[in-house]
Design an enzyme around this catalytic site. Structure first.
Site, mmCIF file in Angstrom:
data_model
loop_
_atom_site.group_PDB
_atom_site.id
_atom_site.type_symbol
_atom_site.label_atom_id
_atom_site.label_comp_id
_atom_site.label_asym_id
_atom_site.label_seq_id
_atom_site.Cartn_x
_atom_site.Cartn_y
_atom_site.Cartn_z
ATOM 1 N N ASN A 126 -7.847 -10.192 -5.189
ATOM 2 C CA ASN A 126 -7.937 -8.796 -4.560
ATOM 3 C C ASN A 126 -9.015 -8.008 -5.006
ATOM 4 O O ASN A 126 -9.278 -8.011 -6.191
ATOM 5 C CB ASN A 126 -6.632 -8.089 -4.985
ATOM 6 C CG ASN A 126 -6.371 -6.832 -4.270
ATOM 7 O OD1 ASN A 126 -6.088 -6.101 -4.953
ATOM 8 N ND2 ASN A 126 -6.945 -6.777 -2.897
ATOM 9 N N HIS B 207 -6.290 -7.870 -9.030
ATOM 10 C CA HIS B 207 -7.102 -6.938 -8.693
ATOM 11 C C HIS B 207 -8.302 -6.892 -9.701
ATOM 12 O O HIS B 207 -8.094 -6.677 -11.000
ATOM 13 C CB HIS B 207 -6.382 -5.600 -8.682
ATOM 14 C CG HIS B 207 -7.401 -4.377 -7.953
ATOM 15 N ND1 HIS B 207 -7.002 -3.290 -7.787
ATOM 16 C CD2 HIS B 207 -8.641 -4.761 -7.323
ATOM 17 C CE1 HIS B 207 -8.088 -2.541 -7.252
ATOM 18 N NE2 HIS B 207 -8.652 -3.453 -6.823
ATOM 19 N N LYS C 219 1.486 -8.699 -9.779
ATOM 20 C CA LYS C 219 0.464 -8.188 -9.522
ATOM 21 C C LYS C 219 -0.137 -7.376 -10.812
ATOM 22 O O LYS C 219 0.454 -6.303 -11.252
ATOM 23 C CB LYS C 219 0.353 -7.151 -8.193
ATOM 24 C CG LYS C 219 -0.984 -6.684 -7.824
ATOM 25 C CD LYS C 219 -0.749 -5.942 -6.354
ATOM 26 C CE LYS C 219 -2.124 -5.828 -5.670
ATOM 27 N NZ LYS C 219 -2.814 -4.719 -6.722
ATOM 28 N N LEU D 265 0.849 -1.003 0.063
ATOM 29 C CA LEU D 265 0.142 -0.018 -0.045
ATOM 30 C C LEU D 265 0.845 1.183 0.065
ATOM 31 O O LEU D 265 1.641 1.398 1.230
ATOM 32 C CB LEU D 265 -0.956 0.001 1.400
ATOM 33 C CG LEU D 265 -1.911 -0.995 1.195
ATOM 34 C CD1 LEU D 265 -2.296 -1.349 2.900
ATOM 35 C CD2 LEU D 265 -2.845 -0.896 0.317
ATOM 36 N N CYS E 60 -0.343 -0.478 -10.979
ATOM 37 C CA CYS E 60 -0.655 0.938 -10.669
ATOM 38 C C CYS E 60 -1.415 1.892 -11.674
ATOM 39 O O CYS E 60 -0.769 1.581 -12.866
ATOM 40 C CB CYS E 60 0.851 1.514 -10.422
ATOM 41 S SG CYS E 60 0.789 3.021 -9.828
#
Length: 733
Positions: free
Chosen positions: A580, A548, A518, A395, A479
């Site tokens: 996620n 995600h 990720k 985070l 991101c």
């Protein structure tokens, strides 16, 4: 009374208006004020119940339209005249930055703090104070009677600059030491992965050797910038990929294509017409016929290859002999020089050197090993055994070391540092290296890197592999922010498959720990591409993928697509995939695990309620009291003072990160106040009065109320103190 769409269902007797909410906080929670507000609430409820069931806005609109809808044409004009309310989105890019000079005008020289006042390197040019009495005269008042550093470790390294100095300062401002307690911590390393001055100097002067990375990049350039995989591929001599969390084997190239290909292992092949033995630590030379390389051995392609040892180079004479692992053998009329940690040299008549005799070319200390040149096969790499574990997401800003310690205490199994930019790490920036620090309580810990190009990412991976202690390295391909995306990093890598592949293969070739990735579902909102990319990521050598369930365009405005995550989990098998998105209760976690994922990653849910890990493991809703929540904030501030320091600068840095975290904590609604369970992560909390003053104060989304909470823990803020959270939607004034 049913809650409005998008608003959390709080029991009617706790609901209030914005004006009454702030009036209650201004009154300090007095009982008379509370009783008065409760009466006003009941009157409002009676008025609402006596009114028609149709919402007022719709009633007015229906009345304006009339029976035949003639007023519709004028409605558009009225809407144009009505000022549009802009939604607060994105980052507060122009928010004020409080520098150390803003906290205290006169600072004490570090040489005085460290007890060597006569050794200040700057002498009369030093801009800091050297007179302790003069410093103490201008120093702000102490914040408390107890110093967490002195109580925990028996010694406070900040001495007279500590804002809790009265706890450990004796006569003559002498810094006291609790010898018995200090001895218990002698020799123990509490925080690892710090940047040493020596390493920082080497990075800044570009004297750090990136041997393995440069070999991979040479091979990449030899392939004319193409994909890291050549034509067809074969699996290395490791066993088949393990089900669960084993590393997938890296694909190796075949030598059938007459054009040179990019090689996967950390060694290259010499592609002469009569191929020579491949060395463990050499780069690939671009010749017409590259050969397939094995992951842990050099393959000889001569007509009569002999047995080669794992840690030596081979002699390429017409009749090579078997070489011993600890000596250089003379197997030809023109023997080659063999070093235990070097490859074979192809000079015409070099002299044979024994590793146990003769003068070495480089002075060494201790026994010679080949650890720095031996490339581990994928099946020999350390495994990442985290199936079914709770993974705290990396985070940015809020995922600092003190916060991770809080989450570890509540049951987080896997932690990861904040996103670090690879170019800043390669430049030796102290602020970026601070993101890699690991507390000794973090038993499974990784770091996340962000970058857009294979050269910087591969070099950074080799740098971290040799200098810090981690269990895995993660690549950020999720991101969404413009600053990263426009430079080709983060989500942009999902649209740059060649660069993405080169980054994954390059990093995997230089790392001795598992590599994870990720990603998001895609870049555009309705164009999911993760299911196409995940099988390729598995082939490139990644050990795990975290998905995600939103696209870049969605950010956090829509619910995570767990049906799509389940589809991707099936495609990823046997490589593990963690899901996620939108997990804020143990019911959410249970539903996620039923989707077939290997585990779940928790991000915003941990920021809103860090005790979520306990709820999931104990399968219950925790109606945590305001005093218990305040104790969590106390623990965070103590961890922050340990990490950032107990002087003025450390106190204010702790306050800054506490305020950033409070911008998420205020979204939590106590279990006892909800109409029905559980709270949904995308439901907005209404204005409500808690069961006590502190619970109401913690529910405020006003920056000034957050500052008030920080003052309860860290004392009054400095003069002219200002704060705005990182994200605009998190607060108002």
């Amino acid at each position: 009374m049913a809650a409005a769409p998008g608003v959390a269902p709080v029991r009617a007797r706790f609901l209030t208006s914005k004006e009454q909410f702030h009036a209650y906080l201004r009154a300090g929670g007095e009982e008379e004020e509370e009783e008065k507000e409760e009466k006003e609430e009941k009157e409002e409820e009676e008025q609402v119940s006596s009114a028609q069931s149709e919402p007022p806005a719709k009633r007015v609109k229906a009345e304006e339209l009339g029976q035949d809808g003639e007023s519709r044409g004028n409605a558009g004009e009225e809407e144009k005249e009505r000022p549009e309310k802009k939604r607060a989105r994105g980052q507060n890019k122009s928010r004020p930055c409080m520098k150390p000079s803003s906290y205290e005008q006169s600072r004490l020289c570090p040489s005085v703090t460290q007890g060597c006042a006569g050794q200040c390197h700057f002498g009369p040019r030093c801009r800091f104070l050297h007179d302790v009495s003069e410093y103490l005269a201008a120093k702000p008042a102490d914040l408390g009677r107890r110093c967490v550093l002195f109580d925990t470790f028996g010694r406070c390294p900040y001495g007279v600059t500590c804002r809790f100095g009265r706890a450990h300062l004796g006569d003559g401002h002498q810094n006291l030491v609790n010898a018995a307690l200090a001895r218990q911590w002698e020799g123990k390393v509490l925080v690892r992965n710090s940047l040493s001055k020596e390493l920082q100097q080497r990075l800044r002067k570009r004297k750090f050797s990136f041997r393995k990375a440069e070999e991979f990049l040479r091979a990449l350039r030899g392939g004319k910038g193409g994909n890291a995989s050549g034509g067809s591929a074969e699996v290395s001599n490791c066993t088949a990929p393990h089900e669960g969390l084993g590393d997938s084997p890296v694909l190796q190239e075949q030598g059938e294509d007459p054009k040179p290909e990019v090689l996967q292992s950390s060694r290259g092949a010499e592609d002469a017409p009569k191929p020579e033995a491949q060395q463990n630590s050499q780069g690939a030379e671009d010749a017409p016929k590259p050969e397939a390389l094995q992951s842990s051995q050099g393959a000889e392609d001569a007509p009569k290859p002999e047995a080669l040892q794992n840690s030596q180079g081979a002699e390429d004479a017409p009749k090579p002999e078997a070489l011993q692992s600890s000596q250089g053998g003379e197997g030809a009329p023109k023997p080659e020089a063999l070093q235990n940690s070097q490859g074979a040299e192809d000079a015409p008549k070099p002299e044979a050197l024994q590793s146990s005799r003769g003068a070495p070319s480089i002075p060494t200390l201790g026994p010679l090993t080949d650890e720095d040149v031996t490339k581990l096969r994928p099946c020999e790499k350390k495994k990442l055994e985290i199936q079914g574990k709770l993974y705290l997401a990396p985070l940015t800003t809020c995922g600092n070391l003190p916060f991770r310690r809080v989450c570890k205490r509540f049951g987080a199994d896997v932690t990861c540092g904040e996103m670090a930019v690879c170019t800043n790490l390669l430049q030796g920036q102290s602020s970026e290296w601070a993101l890699l620090k690991r507390h000794h309580t973090e038993d499974i810990f990784g770091v996340q890197l962000e970058g857009a190009f294979p050269d910087t990412m591969t070099k950074c991976a080799e740098l971290l592999n040799r200098t810090i202690d981690v269990d895995f390295v993660d690549i950020n391909v999720g991101c969404p922010i413009d600053l990263v995306y426009k430079k080709g990093g983060g989500c942009a890598l999902m649209t740059r498959s060649n660069k993405f592949e080169q980054i994954v293969r390059g990093m995997n070739s230089v790392l001795d720990v598992p590599l994870t990735v990720k990603i998001r579902t895609g870049v555009q909102e309705k164009v999911n591409v993760a299911h196409k990319i995940i099988p390729r990521i598995r082939e490139w050598g990644a050990s795990m993928v975290t998905l995600h369930g939103r696209s870049r365009e969605q950010r956090y405005t829509r619910s995570a697509d767990w049906e799509y995550i389940a589809e991707c989990a099936r495609v990823a098998s046997p490589m593990p995939l963690f899901g996620n998105g939108d997990i804020l209760s143990y019911e959410d976690a249970n539903r996620a695990m039923q989707m077939g994922v290997s585990g779940i990653m928790i991000a915003r849910g941990a920021l809103i309620k860090p005790w979520l890990f306990t709820e999931i493991k104990e399968q219950r809703h925790w109606d945590i009291s305001s005093s218990e929540r305040f104790d969590i904030l106390k623990d965070f501030t103590n961890y922050g003072l340990e990490h950032w320091g107990s002087d003025t600068q450390g106190v204010e840095k702790t306050r800054k990160f506490l305020l950033e975290w409070l911008s998420f904590l205020c979204r939590y609604i106590p279990v006892g106040l909800l109409e029905h369970l559980p709270q949904r992560i995308n439901e907005r909390p209404p204005y409500y009065l808690g069961r006590d003053y502190l619970e109401t104060l913690m529910a405020s989304q006003n920056v000034d109320d957050w500052i008030k909470i920080s003052e309860l823990l860290l004392g009054p803020v400095p003069p002219s103190f200002t704060f705005l959270p990182k994200h605009k939607a998190n607060s108002y004034r």
